[in-house]
Design a protein around this motif. Structure first.
Motif, PDB file in Angstrom:
ATOM      1  N   THR A 286       0.846  -1.197   0.000  1.00 17.03           N
ATOM      2  CA  THR A 286       0.000   0.000   0.000  1.00 17.03           C
ATOM      3  C   THR A 286       0.881   1.246   0.000  1.00 17.03           C
ATOM      4  O   THR A 286       2.111   1.145  -0.175  1.00 17.03           O
ATOM      5  N   VAL A 287       0.286   2.398   0.167  1.00 14.81           N
ATOM      6  CA  VAL A 287       1.050   3.616   0.424  1.00 14.81           C
ATOM      7  C   VAL A 287       0.649   4.135   1.793  1.00 14.81           C
ATOM      8  O   VAL A 287      -0.520   4.096   2.169  1.00 14.81           O
ATOM      9  N   ARG A 288       1.643   4.582   2.552  1.00 14.17           N
ATOM     10  CA  ARG A 288       1.416   5.042   3.923  1.00 14.17           C
ATOM     11  C   ARG A 288       1.071   6.526   3.925  1.00 14.17           C
ATOM     12  O   ARG A 288       1.821   7.348   3.419  1.00 14.17           O
ATOM     13  N   VAL A 289      -0.070   6.835   4.513  1.00 14.51           N
ATOM     14  CA  VAL A 289      -0.488   8.228   4.681  1.00 14.51           C
ATOM     15  C   VAL A 289      -0.106   8.674   6.090  1.00 14.51           C
ATOM     16  O   VAL A 289      -0.489   8.022   7.063  1.00 14.51           O
ATOM     17  N   PRO A 290       0.634   9.769   6.243  1.00 18.81           N
ATOM     18  CA  PRO A 290       1.002  10.249   7.580  1.00 18.81           C
ATOM     19  C   PRO A 290      -0.165  11.012   8.204  1.00 18.81           C
ATOM     20  O   PRO A 290      -0.211  12.245   8.185  1.00 18.81           O
ATOM     21  N   TYR A 291      -1.120  10.276   8.753  1.00 15.85           N
ATOM     22  CA  TYR A 291      -2.349  10.889   9.235  1.00 15.85           C
ATOM     23  C   TYR A 291      -2.103  11.905  10.357  1.00 15.85           C
ATOM     24  O   TYR A 291      -2.769  12.936  10.436  1.00 15.85           O
ATOM     25  N   ARG A 292      -1.154  11.611  11.231  1.00 14.21           N
ATOM     26  CA  ARG A 292      -0.863  12.562  12.307  1.00 14.21           C
ATOM     27  C   ARG A 292      -0.354  13.880  11.719  1.00 14.21           C
ATOM     28  O   ARG A 292      -0.731  14.964  12.167  1.00 14.21           O
ATOM     29  N   THR A 293       0.500  13.772  10.694  1.00 10.29           N
ATOM     30  CA  THR A 293       0.987  14.973  10.018  1.00 10.29           C
ATOM     31  C   THR A 293      -0.161  15.718   9.352  1.00 10.29           C
ATOM     32  O   THR A 293      -0.210  16.956   9.361  1.00 10.29           O
ATOM     33  N   LEU A 294      -1.084  14.965   8.786  1.00 11.18           N
ATOM     34  CA  LEU A 294      -2.262  15.582   8.169  1.00 11.18           C
ATOM     35  C   LEU A 294      -3.016  16.426   9.188  1.00 11.18           C
ATOM     36  O   LEU A 294      -3.431  17.563   8.901  1.00 11.18           O
ATOM     37  N   GLY A 295      -3.176  15.888  10.397  1.00  9.44           N
ATOM     38  CA  GLY A 295      -3.867  16.633  11.448  1.00  9.44           C
ATOM     39  C   GLY A 295      -3.105  17.863  11.885  1.00  9.44           C
ATOM     40  O   GLY A 295      -3.688  18.937  12.101  1.00  9.44           O
ATOM     41  N   ARG A 296      -1.789  17.737  12.021  1.00  9.91           N
ATOM     42  CA  ARG A 296      -0.971  18.878  12.427  1.00  9.91           C
ATOM     43  C   ARG A 296      -1.022  19.985  11.378  1.00  9.91           C
ATOM     44  O   ARG A 296      -1.148  21.171  11.706  1.00  9.91           O
ATOM     45  N   GLU A 297      -0.924  19.611  10.116  1.00  4.77           N
ATOM     46  CA  GLU A 297      -0.952  20.612   9.053  1.00  4.77           C
ATOM     47  C   GLU A 297      -2.320  21.288   8.949  1.00  4.77           C
ATOM     48  O   GLU A 297      -2.413  22.488   8.684  1.00  4.77           O
ATOM     49  N   ALA A 298      -3.378  20.507   9.155  1.00  4.15           N
ATOM     50  CA  ALA A 298      -4.722  21.087   9.115  1.00  4.15           C
ATOM     51  C   ALA A 298      -4.901  22.105  10.237  1.00  4.15           C
ATOM     52  O   ALA A 298      -5.442  23.205  10.033  1.00  4.15           O
ATOM     53  N   MET A 299      -4.443  21.746  11.449  1.00  7.09           N
ATOM     54  CA  MET A 299      -4.552  22.678  12.563  1.00  7.09           C
ATOM     55  C   MET A 299      -3.665  23.901  12.348  1.00  7.09           C
ATOM     56  O   MET A 299      -4.052  25.035  12.671  1.00  7.09           O
TER      57      MET A 299
END
Length: 335
Positions: A286-299
């Motif tokens: 698969t491809v790994r999505v950095p979900y925690r980074t996604l949250g940090r960038e959104a905030m």
């Protein structure tokens, strides 16, 4: 806004009874567990639910809004990243579930309760946009967008993801590639389909319409529909890409029930690198999505909007986070 103890228990991954003991300060669990859950409850913005604690100050409060049907694992991972960034900036982040019985987001928010919102909703309809704009508070969409609206958004770079997957499969000798997706009109899902087509064109591979399979959305229907199609003698490519890991894993179950071996008979890859990838056999590439980074960038983007946006004025901003290829055992090289 408070949520029910049952919903909080689901968020924390424990039983409602355990949450009740923690919230009410009653015995029945070990002290280490109590302290850990108490800390998590405070970090989520629900410290006021703990017996004897005062409400959090509302002066610097922001909210993370999740609608029905959003993947819980995805929500929690993004939420954790957003919470970290909010705390670093001195803000309190609370989680708001817009339940199926709630007519509108405005009914879940008290006036003046929050300065801004992160919003997670895969299918972003006109009425959702109108309601968000009517709130009069800055908001940032998480992994969805509307090209026809001025929407601030932080999303997954799915074009990069499918380029990585198609490049890997082509390098393993696969030329006939198919795509598995849910039959739904969500903006994020439509964007992923389009980026699959773009990746195929980028590497000079033809897209065979018969290999692009629309499955049903409910989890229990995906494998059943796949089994029906296989029983009908559907043409098969040498490898399938799926719009997410859930679809890929359900398809793998259907292949196994119908006598097809993965990866000997057909290769399968997913998207997201969720827990499911290591719960199937063979484990899923698969491809790994950095979900925690996604949250940090959104905030981070939301905080930027709260502080006055950019020097160019109230422009909408779209950011994308990159993904990483994770090779496991669900792909076999073709001679």
């Amino acid at each position: 806004m408070a949520i029910k103890a049952k919903e909080l228990a689901r968020l924390l991954g424990v039983s409602p009874a355990t949450v009740s003991l923690v919230l009410n300060g009653k015995p029945g669990i070990c002290e280490g567990t109590r302290q850990q859950l108490t800390r998590q409850i405070r970090d989520l913005g629900y410290g006021y639910m703990l017996c004897g604690e005062e409400h959090y100050a509302q002066g610097k409060a922001v909210s993370y809004v999740v609608y029905p049907g959003e993947p819980h694992v995805f929500s929690l991972a993004v939420l954790e990243g957003a919470q970290e960034m909010a705390q670093e900036a001195g803000y309190t982040l609370s989680l708001i579930h817009v339940g199926k019985g709630d007519r509108a987001l405005s009914g879940c928010l008290r006036r003046g309760e929050t300065l801004g919102l992160l919003v997670q909703k895969a299918c972003l309809e006109d009425r959702d946009m109108e309601e968000l704009e009517a709130l009069g508070a800055p908001y940032v969409m998480v992994d969805t967008d509307r090209a026809d609206r001025d929407v601030n958004c932080v999303s997954v770079n799915s074009r990069q993801g499918f380029c990585k997957l198609v490049d890997y499969l082509a390098g393993m000798g696969h030329r006939a590639l198919g795509y598995l997706f849910c039959r739904r009109g969500c903006t994020s899902a439509a964007e992923r389909r389009e980026n699959f087509y773009r990746a195929m064109a980028h590497f000079g591979l033809p897209v065979e319409p018969d290999y692009c399979i629309a499955l049903e959305c409910p989890k229990q229907d995906i494998s059943r529909r796949m089994e029906q199609l296989l029983a009908q003698g559907m043409p098969l490519p040498t490898a399938f890409l799926a719009e997410d890991d859930r679809v890929a894993c359900q398809a793998m179950k259907a292949f196994a029930r119908c006598g097809y071996r993965v990866p000997e008979d057909i290769s399968v890859v997913g998207f997201g690198d969720s827990e499911l990838c290591t719960m199937v056999s063979p484990e899923l590439t698969t491809v790994r999505v950095p979900y925690r980074t996604l949250g940090r960038e959104a905030m981070s983007l939301l905080l930027q909007k709260l502080r006055g946006g950019t020097e160019d004025g109230p422009l909408c901003t779209r950011l994308e986070v990159g993904v990483e290829l994770v090779v496991r055992g669900s792909v076999k090289a073709r001679q």
